[in-house]
Write an enzyme that holds these catalytic residues in place. Structure first.
Site, short mmCIF file in Angstrom:
data_model
loop_
_atom_site.label_atom_id
_atom_site.label_comp_id
_atom_site.label_asym_id
_atom_site.label_seq_id
_atom_site.Cartn_x
_atom_site.Cartn_y
_atom_site.Cartn_z
N GLU A 80 -8.54 5.04 -23.51
CA GLU A 80 -9.65 5.46 -24.38
C GLU A 80 -9.55 6.94 -24.74
OE1 GLU A 80 -13.57 4.28 -23.02
OE2 GLU A 80 -14.52 5.59 -24.48
N LYS A 264 -21.37 3.20 -17.61
CA LYS A 264 -20.02 3.00 -18.16
C LYS A 264 -19.36 4.36 -18.38
CE LYS A 264 -16.68 2.07 -21.32
NZ LYS A 264 -15.92 3.03 -22.14
N ASP A 280 -7.29 -0.02 -6.43
CA ASP A 280 -7.88 -1.24 -6.96
C ASP A 280 -9.17 -0.87 -7.72
OD1 ASP A 280 -9.24 -3.62 -7.36
OD2 ASP A 280 -8.67 -4.46 -5.43
P1 NDP Z 1 -2.32 -3.44 2.83
O1 NDP Z 1 -2.27 -4.90 3.10
O2 NDP Z 1 -1.22 -2.83 2.04
O3 NDP Z 1 -2.51 -2.73 4.27
C1 NDP Z 1 -2.44 -1.36 4.45
C2 NDP Z 1 -1.10 -0.96 5.02
O4 NDP Z 1 -1.05 0.45 5.16
C3 NDP Z 1 -0.88 -1.55 6.39
O5 NDP Z 1 0.36 -2.19 6.40
C4 NDP Z 1 -0.84 -0.33 7.32
O6 NDP Z 1 0.17 -0.43 8.28
C5 NDP Z 1 -0.42 0.75 6.37
N1 NDP Z 1 -0.83 2.10 6.81
C6 NDP Z 1 0.02 3.16 6.92
N2 NDP Z 1 -0.64 4.25 7.30
C7 NDP Z 1 -1.93 3.91 7.45
C8 NDP Z 1 -3.11 4.65 7.79
N3 NDP Z 1 -3.07 5.94 8.09
N4 NDP Z 1 -4.28 3.99 7.81
C9 NDP Z 1 -4.36 2.68 7.50
N5 NDP Z 1 -3.27 1.93 7.17
C10 NDP Z 1 -2.06 2.54 7.14
O7 NDP Z 1 -3.62 -3.05 2.09
P2 NDP Z 1 -5.13 -3.19 2.46
O8 NDP Z 1 -5.40 -3.99 3.68
O9 NDP Z 1 -5.67 -1.81 2.41
O10 NDP Z 1 -5.66 -4.06 1.23
C11 NDP Z 1 -5.71 -3.49 -0.06
C12 NDP Z 1 -5.17 -4.47 -1.09
O11 NDP Z 1 -5.88 -5.71 -1.01
C13 NDP Z 1 -5.35 -3.97 -2.48
O12 NDP Z 1 -4.15 -4.18 -3.17
C14 NDP Z 1 -6.46 -4.86 -3.05
O13 NDP Z 1 -6.31 -5.01 -4.42
C15 NDP Z 1 -6.24 -6.15 -2.32
N6 NDP Z 1 -7.37 -7.08 -2.16
C16 NDP Z 1 -8.67 -6.79 -2.53
C17 NDP Z 1 -9.68 -7.70 -2.34
C18 NDP Z 1 -11.08 -7.32 -2.71
O14 NDP Z 1 -11.33 -6.21 -3.12
N7 NDP Z 1 -12.07 -8.22 -2.61
C19 NDP Z 1 -9.42 -9.01 -1.74
C20 NDP Z 1 -8.05 -9.18 -1.34
C21 NDP Z 1 -7.07 -8.26 -1.54
P3 NDP Z 1 -0.05 -1.15 9.69
O15 NDP Z 1 -0.01 -2.62 9.38
O16 NDP Z 1 1.08 -0.70 10.49
O17 NDP Z 1 -1.38 -0.73 10.25
#
Ligand code: NDP
Length: 426
Positions: A80, A264, A280
């Protein structure tokens, strides 16, 4: 920041050179900016299903942001016109008044387990509360690395709600400190793991087991305070502008049709930053609008008032489920670049910055609306968009846009006719 002076007057190449120096971009990062598809097709193919190509958007830089006494260059990805310009001018005005102040709460995401057919809600509630520690431990067992990072499931709450047919729903909330991640996947894993134990405790059946996007336990708040003098225009006093901005807020507070547009305008800036950071934006949109309706009626997200000294005071609190890691952040090259450009160091800092951009957009829009109207500032970019829509090539865009503005014919038909005239003269 002097290098960014009159940034808007520079060519794209000059801007990139300034940015490369400021953000210390290496050759690969500079190449990402220079290409129209920084994301490789190979990566894109692994991000979503049925990939056939890449959809690109302009990446612009919002200037002049001063938040908690730190200067920011704000990356914004969006289609936009005028949003980046409004950002820079609004932020300049706020910076001249001492800048934005921001705070952010500790970040807790909420996971919901809905249990149906619970025979005795009161008994079930007592049992769940009594098993709180055990349930939290089960949840943490589902994603142990989060606890090692200092986060993890930290609390559990029981809620009830009534359906239209007066059936009582039994809902368990799991509160999870997701540290630097947005946490949707982590929380979803936890609540799915927790559900069988909750079924045993409540004698009910787990139905929905997923994150709630109303993340009111992870909010950011920003405020700004502007002297009336700084708001004055050539023809209107600062007090007049201040009072009109407050009246505009009161209009949004009283009327949902205006509130939707007010909000908005705030999301214009927020979404653009969220996109640039590979976050997201649907989650932030859902959270923000649900939060705006938390009292039962949909309200303006921001508030404008005057303080005892007659200064205009703006406030904005929003849920900010932003992430510094996870999701597509480590995959999309521009998301990594955005961190470097903005010099943001954590999800909390990003949450405050995003909120500050939202309030800045709001101020810029309200000030324009109550003074000269929104169209004047929009006209030049709108004319360029119309010229491109009408098929003007790179050499014709400026000339066609100028014609449209001068002739006050901001429409595609006029643009097409003018392009035809131009080409017939060649
Ligand atoms: P991820 O599944 O990518 O998990 C976060 C990753 O970051 C983990 O693997 C974690 O590693 C790693 N990590 C590294 N450093 C850190 C830190 N300092 N703190 C926390 N984690 C760390 O993402 P999310 O669980 O955050 O989920 C977000 C995604 O889910 C987005 O893409 C979103 O679009 C989607 N989503 C959204 C929904 C909604 O909004 N309703 C529903 C379903 C999905 P480790 O495993 O080693 O801890």
């Amino acid at each position: 920041m002097e290098a960014f002076d009159k940034f808007y007057k520079k060519t794209v190449e000059e801007r990139r050179a300034v940015l490369a120096e400021y953000a210390n971009l290496n050759e690969e990062e500079q190449a990402f900016l220079a290409s129209t598809g920084a994301l490789s097709l190979d990566k894109a193919n692994h991000m979503i299903e049925n990939t056939v190509g890449i959809y690109s958007l302009p990446l612009g830089l919002g200037m002049n942001m001063l938040l908690n006494e730190k200067k920011y260059v704000v990356p914004m990805a969006m289609e936009e016109p005028s949003v980046v310009a409004a950002q820079s001018s609004g932020a300049k005005l706020i910076a001249q008044n001492g800048g934005m102040k921001g705070t952010a709460t500790d970040r807790k995401m909420i996971g919901q387990v809905e249990l149906i057919n619970v025979p005795d809600v009161h008994v079930a509630k007592e049992k769940v509360i009594a098993s709180r520690e055990k349930l939290i431990a089960i949840a943490n067992g589902a994603h142990p690395s989060l606890q090692k990072r200092g986060g993890g499931a930290v609390d559990l709450q029981v809620r009830t709600a009534k359906t239209v047919s007066e059936e009582t729903l039994f809902i368990v909330h799991l509160l999870v400190d997701t540290k630097e991640a947005m946490g949707a996947n982590m929380v979803n894993t936890m609540v799915e793991t927790l559900a069988p134990e909750l079924e045993i405790l409540t004698d009910g059946t787990a139905n929905m087991r997923i994150l709630s996007n109303l993340v009111d336990e992870a909010t950011a708040t920003v405020t700004c305070r502007l002297s009336p003098l700084s708001l004055a225009t050539k023809t209107q006093s600062g007090e007049w502008v201040r009072d009109r901005i407050i009246a505009a807020y009161e209009f949004a507070d009283a009327d949902i049709y205006r509130a939707a547009t007010h909000n908005k305008g705030i999301m214009n800036g927020i979404d653009a930053v969220i996109m640039a950071f590979g976050n997201d934006w649907r989650a932030v949109e859902a959270a923000s609008h649900a939060y705006a309706a938390r009292t039962g009626s949909y309200k303006p997200m921001s508030k404008w008032s005057k303080d005892r000294q007659g200064y205009l005071v703006g406030e904005l609190t929003l849920p900010m489920p932003v992430a510094f890691v996870g999701g597509s952040i480590g995959i999309h090259p521009i998301a990594s670049l955005s961190k470097k450009i903005a010099r943001v160091e954590s999800a909390k800092e990003l949450a405050m910055l995003v909120c500050a951009v939202g309030l800045t957009q709001n101020l810029a829009a309200l000030k324009a609306l109550v003074t000269e109207g929104i169209q004047r500032g929009h006209m030049s970019l709108q004319a360029k968009s119309l010229a491109m829509t009408a098929g003007a090539n790179a050499h014709e865009i400026e000339q066609v846009a100028q014609f449209l503005q001068e002739s006050k014919q901001l429409n595609v038909m006029a643009a097409k006719a003018y392009i035809a005239t131009l080409r017939s003269k060649k």
